[in-house]
Design an enzyme around this catalytic site. Structure first.
Site, mmCIF file in Angstrom:
data_model
loop_
_atom_site.group_PDB
_atom_site.id
_atom_site.type_symbol
_atom_site.label_atom_id
_atom_site.label_comp_id
_atom_site.label_asym_id
_atom_site.label_seq_id
_atom_site.Cartn_x
_atom_site.Cartn_y
_atom_site.Cartn_z
ATOM 1 N N SER A 19 0.829 -1.210 0.000
ATOM 2 C CA SER A 19 0.000 0.000 0.000
ATOM 3 C C SER A 19 0.860 1.256 0.000
ATOM 4 C CB SER A 19 -0.915 0.009 1.233
ATOM 5 O OG SER A 19 -1.825 -1.063 1.197
ATOM 6 N N ARG A 43 1.072 7.766 5.980
ATOM 7 C CA ARG A 43 0.204 6.938 6.825
ATOM 8 C C ARG A 43 -1.211 7.488 6.860
ATOM 9 N NH1 ARG A 43 0.507 2.642 9.501
ATOM 10 N NH2 ARG A 43 2.741 2.517 9.051
ATOM 11 N N HIS A 46 -2.736 6.356 3.711
ATOM 12 C CA HIS A 46 -2.994 4.918 3.841
ATOM 13 C C HIS A 46 -4.271 4.668 4.626
ATOM 14 C CE1 HIS A 46 -2.349 0.970 5.956
ATOM 15 N NE2 HIS A 46 -2.120 0.604 4.712
#
Length: 222
Positions: A19, A43, A46
């Site tokens: 990812s 992050r 994500h």
């Protein structure tokens, strides 16, 4: 061809890594971010699958360094929701000697909110400020703009100096304005500019900071 044939064959342990690779390949120019800021934005993307955060996640100049210093010195993370509290990495907190707390369900906070005609989120900030006025505290606000407004007031009055304010409330009423107040307060901040955000974004930011000091694979500090 079966639709299943288009799926990537990725082992569970590699899903996050893959990812992150996809994010890096698709997010375009991230040169305005430092390497540590890039990890945080990555992050958040994500978590949300929203590439707008590349542009709207704002950092005060020393925010990441200040946050990492605080976490290395037993910081307390104060969240504005139980959801956020549950999402902050407990193994990382334990390894670093830090803790995360939320006072939204505390009876004293509820009583103070009723007595003073404020939101519970604002009353929880007052409660935390009394406990940690001289301490090493990070506020992670992903839901309540009134918490950011109250933080701004206490900071302006010289009654509180957080090590970091994570300001990512989502919504329409006073959300944009409350974030602007924090960005003008003079304290270290990481803020999602505009209407976007949420508790999951606040957690992603906190965990990204923690993971820059804690290796999840080995359980060791970095």
């Amino acid at each position: 061809m079966s639709m299943l044939g288009s799926l990537e064959n990725v082992l569970p342990a590699d899903i996050e890594r893959r990812s992150m690779e996809i994010i890096e390949s698709e997010w375009g120019d991230a040169s305005h971010l430092t390497p540590l800021q890039r990890q945080i934005v990555k992050r958040v993307i994500h978590t949300t699958a929203d590439f707008d955060y590349l542009g709207i996640l704002k950092f005060s100049p020393t925010a990441v360094d200040d946050a990492l210093y605080a976490l290395r010195h037993n910081a307390v993370i104060v969240t504005d929701t139980q959801m956020a509290l549950s999402g902050v990495s407990k193994p990382a907190l334990k390894a670093l000697g830090c803790e995360a707390v939320c006072f939204m369900s505390d009876p004293a906070v509820a009583a103070s909110a009723r007595e003073n005609g404020t939101t519970r989120a604002a009353a929880a900030v007052d409660y935390a400020a009394q406990r940690y006025a001289d301490g090493n505290v990070i506020f992670a606000v992903g839901n309540a703009p009134t918490a950011l407004v109250r933080l701004y007031e206490l900071i302006s009055e010289g009654r509180l100096r957080p090590s970091l304010v994570v300001g990512t409330p989502v919504g329409f009423v006073n959300v944009v304005q409350s974030k602007r107040l924090i960005m003008s307060s003079g304290v270290p901040y990481i803020v999602s500019e505009g209407r976007k955000g949420g508790s999951t974004v606040a957690v992603a930011i906190c965990n990204s900071l923690l993971y820059q000091l804690y290796d999840r694979a080995t359980g060791n500090l970095l």
